[in-house]
Design a protein around this motif. Structure first.
Motif, short mmCIF file in Angstrom:
data_model
loop_
_atom_site.label_atom_id
_atom_site.label_comp_id
_atom_site.label_asym_id
_atom_site.label_seq_id
_atom_site.Cartn_x
_atom_site.Cartn_y
_atom_site.Cartn_z
N ILE A 38 0.87 -1.30 -0.18
CA ILE A 38 -0.01 0.03 0.07
C ILE A 38 0.85 1.27 -0.02
CG2 ILE A 38 -1.54 1.34 1.34
CD1 ILE A 38 -2.54 -1.43 2.38
N VAL A 73 1.00 4.11 -3.26
CA VAL A 73 0.72 5.38 -2.86
C VAL A 73 1.64 6.47 -2.96
CG1 VAL A 73 -0.27 6.72 -0.97
CG2 VAL A 73 -1.38 4.90 -1.35
N ALA A 122 -0.39 6.56 4.73
CA ALA A 122 -1.27 5.34 4.47
C ALA A 122 -0.46 4.25 5.20
CB ALA A 122 -1.07 5.02 2.82
N CYS A 148 -0.99 1.05 9.87
CA CYS A 148 -1.61 0.06 8.84
C CYS A 148 -1.13 -1.25 9.33
CB CYS A 148 -0.72 0.37 7.58
SG CYS A 148 -1.39 -0.75 6.07
N VAL A 196 -3.52 3.53 -6.75
CA VAL A 196 -4.57 3.83 -5.65
C VAL A 196 -6.23 3.69 -6.27
CG1 VAL A 196 -5.39 5.82 -4.53
CG2 VAL A 196 -3.20 5.53 -5.08
N ASP A 197 -6.58 3.84 -7.46
CA ASP A 197 -7.93 3.51 -7.72
C ASP A 197 -8.18 1.88 -7.36
OD1 ASP A 197 -10.28 4.05 -8.84
OD2 ASP A 197 -9.77 3.14 -10.64
N LEU A 229 -6.48 0.01 -5.45
CA LEU A 229 -6.72 -0.35 -4.09
C LEU A 229 -8.01 0.15 -3.25
CD1 LEU A 229 -3.13 1.12 -2.78
CD2 LEU A 229 -3.93 -1.32 -2.73
N SER A 230 -8.43 1.19 -3.90
CA SER A 230 -9.74 1.54 -3.43
C SER A 230 -11.00 0.79 -3.64
CB SER A 230 -10.33 3.03 -3.76
OG SER A 230 -10.41 2.98 -5.13
N LYS A 231 -10.92 0.01 -4.61
CA LYS A 231 -11.70 -1.14 -4.78
C LYS A 231 -11.75 -2.41 -4.05
CE LYS A 231 -12.21 0.47 -9.50
NZ LYS A 231 -12.06 0.60 -11.02
N CYS A 232 -10.85 -2.68 -3.25
CA CYS A 232 -10.46 -3.89 -2.38
C CYS A 232 -11.44 -3.60 -1.24
CB CYS A 232 -9.36 -4.06 -2.12
SG CYS A 232 -7.93 -4.37 -3.46
N LYS A 233 -12.55 -4.38 -1.15
CA LYS A 233 -13.31 -4.48 0.12
C LYS A 233 -13.60 -5.57 0.51
CE LYS A 233 -14.91 0.12 -1.32
NZ LYS A 233 -15.79 0.87 -1.71
#
Length: 87
Positions: free
Chosen positions: A31, A35, A47, A51, A80-81, A83-87
């Motif tokens: 991460i 970033v 970030a 963590c 980063v985009d 990464l933001s989709k990992c949920k």
């Protein structure tokens, strides 16, 4: 091979497959790297701040299968985009 031995072998194989997930330290390092590369070093450090603790908690609370799925998503992310989709 007895049915119980087959079930036990399958269970052990599942445990070993789950154990192959990235460690919280590796996830956080990735991460920070993504970033830093995409934004800047200061954002990468922010970030990474706290963590390890957050990812250790995720590993403990989500269970090994969900943790591995989430950690794999993060480790595969190159932006980063992503990464933001990992949920």
């Amino acid at each position: 091979m007895k049915k119980s031995q087959i079930i036990l072998a399958g269970l052990l194989a599942s445990i070993f497959a789950v154990g192959c997930g990235a460690s919280p330290e590796d996830v956080c390092g990735h991460i920070e790297e993504v970033v830093t590369k995409e934004i800047n070093a200061e954002a990468g450090k922010q970030a990474a701040d706290g963590c390890d603790f957050k990812w250790k908690m995720r590993k403990d609370t989500k269970g090994l299968f969900q943790y591995k799925e989430l950690a794999d998503c993060v480790m595969d992310a190159k932006s980063v985009d992503a990464l933001s989709k990992c949920k």
